[in-house]
Design an enzyme around this catalytic site. Structure first.
Site, PDB file in Angstrom:
ATOM      1  N   HIS A  46       3.156   1.872  11.533  1.00 30.63           N
ATOM      2  CA  HIS A  46       2.164   1.630  12.597  1.00 30.63           C
ATOM      3  C   HIS A  46       2.115   2.753  13.621  1.00 30.63           C
ATOM      4  O   HIS A  46       1.196   2.817  14.428  1.00 30.63           O
ATOM      5  CB  HIS A  46       2.528   0.366  13.384  1.00 30.63           C
ATOM      6  CG  HIS A  46       2.574  -0.872  12.574  1.00 30.63           C
ATOM      7  ND1 HIS A  46       3.741  -1.499  12.222  1.00 30.63           N
ATOM      8  CD2 HIS A  46       1.588  -1.610  12.037  1.00 30.63           C
ATOM      9  CE1 HIS A  46       3.461  -2.583  11.511  1.00 30.63           C
ATOM     10  NE2 HIS A  46       2.173  -2.665  11.377  1.00 30.63           N
ATOM     11  N   ASN A  99      -3.241  -7.418   8.228  1.00 27.58           N
ATOM     12  CA  ASN A  99      -4.111  -7.119   7.074  1.00 27.58           C
ATOM     13  C   ASN A  99      -4.208  -8.321   6.143  1.00 27.58           C
ATOM     14  O   ASN A  99      -5.258  -8.590   5.572  1.00 27.58           O
ATOM     15  CB  ASN A  99      -3.653  -5.838   6.362  1.00 27.58           C
ATOM     16  CG  ASN A  99      -2.477  -6.048   5.455  1.00 27.58           C
ATOM     17  OD1 ASN A  99      -2.635  -6.474   4.325  1.00 27.58           O
ATOM     18  ND2 ASN A  99      -1.276  -5.781   5.945  1.00 27.58           N
ATOM     19  N   CYS A 122       2.054   6.109   9.056  1.00 28.71           N
ATOM     20  CA  CYS A 122       1.208   6.327   7.875  1.00 28.71           C
ATOM     21  C   CYS A 122       0.198   7.439   8.177  1.00 28.71           C
ATOM     22  O   CYS A 122      -0.388   7.468   9.268  1.00 28.71           O
ATOM     23  CB  CYS A 122       0.479   5.028   7.538  1.00 28.71           C
ATOM     24  SG  CYS A 122      -0.680   5.246   6.193  1.00 28.71           S
ATOM     25  N   SER A 158       1.933  -5.771   2.937  1.00 31.29           N
ATOM     26  CA  SER A 158       3.373  -5.865   3.191  1.00 31.29           C
ATOM     27  C   SER A 158       4.043  -6.921   2.308  1.00 31.29           C
ATOM     28  O   SER A 158       5.157  -7.359   2.595  1.00 31.29           O
ATOM     29  CB  SER A 158       3.602  -6.185   4.679  1.00 31.29           C
ATOM     30  OG  SER A 158       2.774  -7.262   5.063  1.00 31.29           O
ATOM     31  N   CYS A 205       0.877  -1.178   0.000  1.00 30.18           N
ATOM     32  CA  CYS A 205       0.000   0.000   0.000  1.00 30.18           C
ATOM     33  C   CYS A 205       0.916   1.230   0.000  1.00 30.18           C
ATOM     34  O   CYS A 205       2.130   1.108   0.182  1.00 30.18           O
ATOM     35  CB  CYS A 205      -0.865   0.005   1.251  1.00 30.18           C
ATOM     36  SG  CYS A 205       0.143   0.074   2.742  1.00 30.18           S
ATOM     37  N   THR A 252      -6.744   0.369  11.307  1.00 28.51           N
ATOM     38  CA  THR A 252      -6.873   0.636   9.860  1.00 28.51           C
ATOM     39  C   THR A 252      -7.059  -0.588   8.957  1.00 28.51           C
ATOM     40  O   THR A 252      -7.579  -0.445   7.861  1.00 28.51           O
ATOM     41  CB  THR A 252      -5.607   1.364   9.359  1.00 28.51           C
ATOM     42  OG1 THR A 252      -4.471   0.603   9.762  1.00 28.51           O
ATOM     43  CG2 THR A 252      -5.513   2.770   9.882  1.00 28.51           C
ATOM     44  N   GLU A 263       0.050  -0.948  16.016  1.00 32.20           N
ATOM     45  CA  GLU A 263      -0.749   0.246  15.670  1.00 32.20           C
ATOM     46  C   GLU A 263      -1.765   0.541  16.782  1.00 32.20           C
ATOM     47  O   GLU A 263      -1.954   1.700  17.178  1.00 32.20           O
ATOM     48  CB  GLU A 263      -1.471   0.005  14.336  1.00 32.20           C
ATOM     49  CG  GLU A 263      -2.272   1.207  13.881  1.00 32.20           C
ATOM     50  CD  GLU A 263      -3.151   0.894  12.670  1.00 32.20           C
ATOM     51  OE1 GLU A 263      -2.707   0.181  11.753  1.00 32.20           O
ATOM     52  OE2 GLU A 263      -4.304   1.361  12.657  1.00 32.20           O
ATOM     53  N   SER A 316       1.147 -10.864   9.466  1.00 29.14           N
ATOM     54  CA  SER A 316       0.571  -9.585   9.035  1.00 29.14           C
ATOM     55  C   SER A 316      -0.939  -9.575   9.255  1.00 29.14           C
ATOM     56  O   SER A 316      -1.665 -10.431   8.736  1.00 29.14           O
ATOM     57  CB  SER A 316       0.909  -9.376   7.552  1.00 29.14           C
ATOM     58  OG  SER A 316      -0.082  -8.605   6.933  1.00 29.14           O
TER      59      SER A 316
HETATM   60  S1  SF4 Z   1      -2.569  -0.459   5.381  1.00 29.47           S
HETATM   61 FE1  SF4 Z   1      -1.637   0.770   7.017  1.00 29.47          FE
HETATM   62  S2  SF4 Z   1       0.218   1.593   6.107  1.00 29.47           S
HETATM   63 FE2  SF4 Z   1      -1.079   0.904   4.423  1.00 29.47          FE
HETATM   64  S3  SF4 Z   1      -2.251   2.723   3.795  1.00 29.47           S
HETATM   65 FE3  SF4 Z   1      -3.501   1.579   5.283  1.00 29.47          FE
HETATM   66  S4  SF4 Z   1      -2.987   2.522   7.234  1.00 29.47           S
HETATM   67 FE4  SF4 Z   1      -1.399   3.120   5.808  1.00 29.47          FE
END
Ligand code: SF4
Length: 301
Positions: A87, A242, A109, A285, A24, A184, A139, A240
């Site tokens: 984070h 996400n 970020c 990532s 990202c 996030t 985070e 990770s």
């Molecule tokens: S995943 Fe995390 S690092 Fe990537 S844009 Fe979203 S908040 Fe920012």
């Protein structure tokens, strides 16, 4: 053909790669800035507090460039220049680094900063803060620590599922004002379920959907591909958050496997051979070269 070209067209043999797969903008910015920092300061020691991203290949690459990854709490090992990862970090961390005269390069970020701001705004206005996410996620730790500075001794709660929310229901009922933010890269489902649960028991409920736009786009695109696929392959570290959330979401739609590299594909030979349409996505990532290797290996099946 380069990975970006693959993202534009459908691959032969019914393999579809998500356009949003991979880094990202927040991760890209952190990795590129950190590398540039070292190349511009070859004689200075550069370190990152905690893993810059959850990917061992990238951590090793940084190590080869002379950029050390140090434990979040090992302040004695901090180099002249210290990078704060995407984070974010707690105010206490910044205070320690400043007291040690370190040069801080804050790569938090901008979308994470927004969550921190919303959390602070809520506690300043007297809302009891509820953060949705895993309590050990860096985070979440940073969001909580930033809000804690202004929380007027009110407890700040972190929950990652509905059972944890039920456990604190009595405490929540004692407060008239509850504010909610979400980490996030969390799942929208957690936010929706939490809000549904709180509406009947909370008088003044303020909710911010702080899932970042990049995560929303990645999850939506992956869901669309999954609806047309017999198999989804999610590439990225199992550490990770996400990437793990992405795999969890897709499992509800179609067969999904979560792998860290192309080597793991052999474990799923049968299901891959029996699938006509295969979708591939990756976490924020996951570097492009790893996705590329997975695609090349998949084509052999
Ligand atoms: S995943 Fe995390 S690092 Fe990537 S844009 Fe979203 S908040 Fe920012």
């Amino acid at each position: 053909m380069r990975l970006n070209d693959w993202k534009i067209i459908n691959l032969p043999k019914n393999i579809k790669l998500a356009r949003t797969a991979g880094f990202c903008y927040g991760v890209k910015r952190a990795v590129e800035t950190t590398k540039k920092l070292k190349s511009e300061n070859p004689n200075k020691n550069v370190c990152v507090l905690g893993e810059l991203i959850h990917n061992q290949n990238v951590i090793q690459e940084l190590e080869c460039l002379g950029i050390k990854t140090i434990d979040d709490n090992s302040f004695d090992d901090v180099s002249d220049i210290c990078v704060i990862r995407s984070h974010g970090a707690s105010p206490h961390v910044f205070e320690i680094l400043i007291s040690k005269n370190k040069q801080i390069v804050d790569m938090t970020c901008p979308d994470v900063k927004k969550v921190q701001k919303k959390a602070i705004e809520l506690v300043k206005k007297g809302f009891l803060l509820l953060i949705l996410g895993k309590s050990y996620h860096p985070e979440v730790i940073a969001i909580k620590a930033n809000a804690q500075k202004y929380s007027h001794n009110n407890e700040i709660f972190v929950i990652s599922n509905m059972d944890e929310l039920k456990e604190i229901e009595d405490k929540i009922k004692k407060h008239k004002k509850i504010g909610v933010v979400i980490q996030t890269t969390q799942k929208l489902e957690l936010l929706a379920n939490t809000v549904n649960y709180l509406i009947p028991i909370v008088k003044d409920l303020r909710v911010f959907n702080t899932i970042c736009p990049s995560t929303t786009r990645r999850q939506n695109e992956a869901k669309n591909i999954a609806r047309e696929s017999d198999l989804m392959i999610v590439v990225g570290s199992k550490k990770s958050a996400n990437t793990t959330h992405l795999a969890e979401i897709l499992k509800d739609i179609t067969n999904t496997i979560h792998i860290e590299s192309e080597d793991e594909l052999s474990l799923y030979k049968d299901i891959i051979r029996n699938s006509l349409n295969i979708g591939v996505t990756a976490g924020a990532s996951t570097p492009d070269n790893i996705i590329e290797k997975v695609i090349l290996e998949l084509k052999k099946y």
